[in-house]
Structures are given as C-alpha cells and as structure tokens.
Design a protein around this motif. Structure first.
Motif, PDB file in Angstrom:
ATOM      1  N   VAL A  39      44.349 -37.321  94.495  1.00 47.37           N
ATOM      2  CA  VAL A  39      44.306 -36.317  95.714  1.00 47.37           C
ATOM      3  C   VAL A  39      42.944 -35.370  95.055  1.00 47.37           C
ATOM      4  CG1 VAL A  39      45.437 -34.606  96.586  1.00 47.37           C
ATOM      5  CG2 VAL A  39      46.889 -35.737  95.700  1.00 47.37           C
ATOM      6  N   ILE A  40      42.124 -35.704  96.459  1.00 44.79           N
ATOM      7  CA  ILE A  40      40.913 -34.320  96.168  1.00 44.79           C
ATOM      8  C   ILE A  40      41.545 -33.393  96.554  1.00 44.79           C
ATOM      9  CG2 ILE A  40      38.891 -34.182  96.982  1.00 44.79           C
ATOM     10  CD1 ILE A  40      38.939 -36.815  94.698  1.00 44.79           C
ATOM     11  N   PRO A  53      44.146 -29.824  93.534  1.00 45.72           N
ATOM     12  CA  PRO A  53      44.801 -30.797  92.000  1.00 45.72           C
ATOM     13  C   PRO A  53      43.903 -31.813  91.559  1.00 45.72           C
ATOM     14  CG  PRO A  53      45.392 -31.171  94.301  1.00 45.72           C
ATOM     15  CD  PRO A  53      44.388 -30.763  94.492  1.00 45.72           C
ATOM     16  N   GLN A  54      44.506 -30.881  90.156  1.00 50.65           N
ATOM     17  CA  GLN A  54      43.548 -31.643  88.849  1.00 50.65           C
ATOM     18  C   GLN A  54      44.822 -33.082  88.308  1.00 50.65           C
ATOM     19  OE1 GLN A  54      40.345 -31.704  87.810  1.00 50.65           O
ATOM     20  NE2 GLN A  54      40.552 -30.644  90.061  1.00 50.65           N
ATOM     21  N   THR A  68      52.560 -39.739  90.844  1.00 50.11           N
ATOM     22  CA  THR A  68      52.161 -38.946  89.282  1.00 50.11           C
ATOM     23  C   THR A  68      51.132 -38.261  88.005  1.00 50.11           C
ATOM     24  OG1 THR A  68      50.080 -40.436  89.347  1.00 50.11           O
ATOM     25  CG2 THR A  68      52.955 -41.851  88.770  1.00 50.11           C
ATOM     26  N   GLU A  69      51.416 -37.370  87.537  1.00 46.84           N
ATOM     27  CA  GLU A  69      50.490 -36.716  86.767  1.00 46.84           C
ATOM     28  C   GLU A  69      50.548 -36.791  85.638  1.00 46.84           C
ATOM     29  OE1 GLU A  69      52.214 -32.655  87.798  1.00 46.84           O
ATOM     30  OE2 GLU A  69      53.979 -33.319  87.032  1.00 46.84           O
ATOM     31  N   TRP A 101      51.637 -32.371  95.841  1.00 49.30           N
ATOM     32  CA  TRP A 101      51.895 -33.536  96.282  1.00 49.30           C
ATOM     33  C   TRP A 101      51.356 -33.289  97.672  1.00 49.30           C
ATOM     34  CZ3 TRP A 101      54.665 -33.727  92.282  1.00 49.30           C
ATOM     35  CH2 TRP A 101      53.635 -34.778  90.764  1.00 49.30           C
ATOM     36  N   GLY A 102      51.595 -31.667  98.124  1.00 50.25           N
ATOM     37  CA  GLY A 102      51.881 -31.686  99.658  1.00 50.25           C
ATOM     38  C   GLY A 102      52.807 -31.858 100.321  1.00 50.25           C
ATOM     39  N   ILE A 103      54.125 -32.402  99.519  1.00 47.49           N
ATOM     40  CA  ILE A 103      55.456 -33.090 100.549  1.00 47.49           C
ATOM     41  C   ILE A 103      56.240 -31.670 100.100  1.00 47.49           C
ATOM     42  CG2 ILE A 103      57.018 -34.491 100.356  1.00 47.49           C
ATOM     43  CD1 ILE A 103      55.206 -36.558  98.739  1.00 47.49           C
TER      44      ILE A 103
END
Length: 134
Positions: A39-40, A53-54, A68-69, A101-103
């Motif tokens: 994710v950019i 996000p990193q 995942t993260e 995650w934008g969900i």
C-alpha cells in the motif's frame, strides 16, 4: 526384438519427460492482480485525509485475500470480475483494524481504476487505495 526394446524405451523416456509438464500445479487465475501488493497511499473520502502507511500489504491469490503487516492480520474471500473486486471478511474482525488497509466494512467492493503488472489503484465508496506490486 532389439528394435522393440529401443522403441519401448523411447516411449517411456518421452512419457517421463512429459510428466512434469502436465503436473497439477494450480496457477493464478486473476492475471496481473494476483500477487503481493504494498500500500502506497490511502485517500479517505470521508475525512479527506491521505495517509502513506508503512509495511502494509494486500496479497491476492485465486479467490482469497490476505492483509499483512508483515504477518497475516486478516484473511478473506475475494471475487474479481476484471473491473470490480469484492473483499469479504467473514470472521469477526474489528472494522477499526481493517481500516489500516482502507477497508471500513466486513464486505467492501472496489472499482479497479488502474491495473498493470506493477501498479494498482482501486476505489470503494470510502477510500481510494494506490498499491505497487512487491
């Protein structure tokens, strides 16, 4: 007799050589979508904030998605039509944790705005997510 043995040996060697080619390896079915994506940016439509996000990833493969993260945080079902992508998380996930995650709901449909082998932009009614293949 010698000619029959040579012919039989040739046939067996040919069959042995073709066996690995016809093995039952399941490959990706979603074209450029399948793979791991970093994710950019996430542009939240509700509050107008864009975050970067990193170490947040989507992994799409066959009919599944993993968030995942870097370890798997959530696993869900995926339906991909080529123009839309529906992600469903049937287990009791806290919607706040999926928001990284934008969900924002347990079932979200994204419109695929741009997809190549290395870049993906998808948008729901809540957010636009820009990703790069990892």
């Amino acid at each position: 007799m010698k000619q029959k043995i040579i012919r039989l040996t040739s046939i067996l060697l040919l069959a042995a050589a073709l066996l690995p080619v016809s093995s039952c390896r399941k490959g990706g079915i979603n074209g450029d979508l399948d793979g791991q994506w970093r994710v950019i940016t996430i542009e939240n439509f509700v509050n107008g904030v864009t975050t970067e996000p990193q170490n947040i990833f989507y992994c799409f493969y066959l009919h599944t998605v993993n968030l995942t993260e870097p370890s798997v945080t959530a696993a869900g079902n995926m339906t991909y039509s080529g123009t839309t992508l529906t992600l469903e998380f049937p287990f009791n996930h806290d919607d706040v944790s999926l928001s990284r995650w934008g969900i924002y709901t347990s079932e979200t449909t994204f419109k695929i705005e741009h997809l190549t082998s290395s870049h993906l932009i998808m948008a729901s009614s809540w957010a636009r997510i820009t990703l790069r293949k990892f």
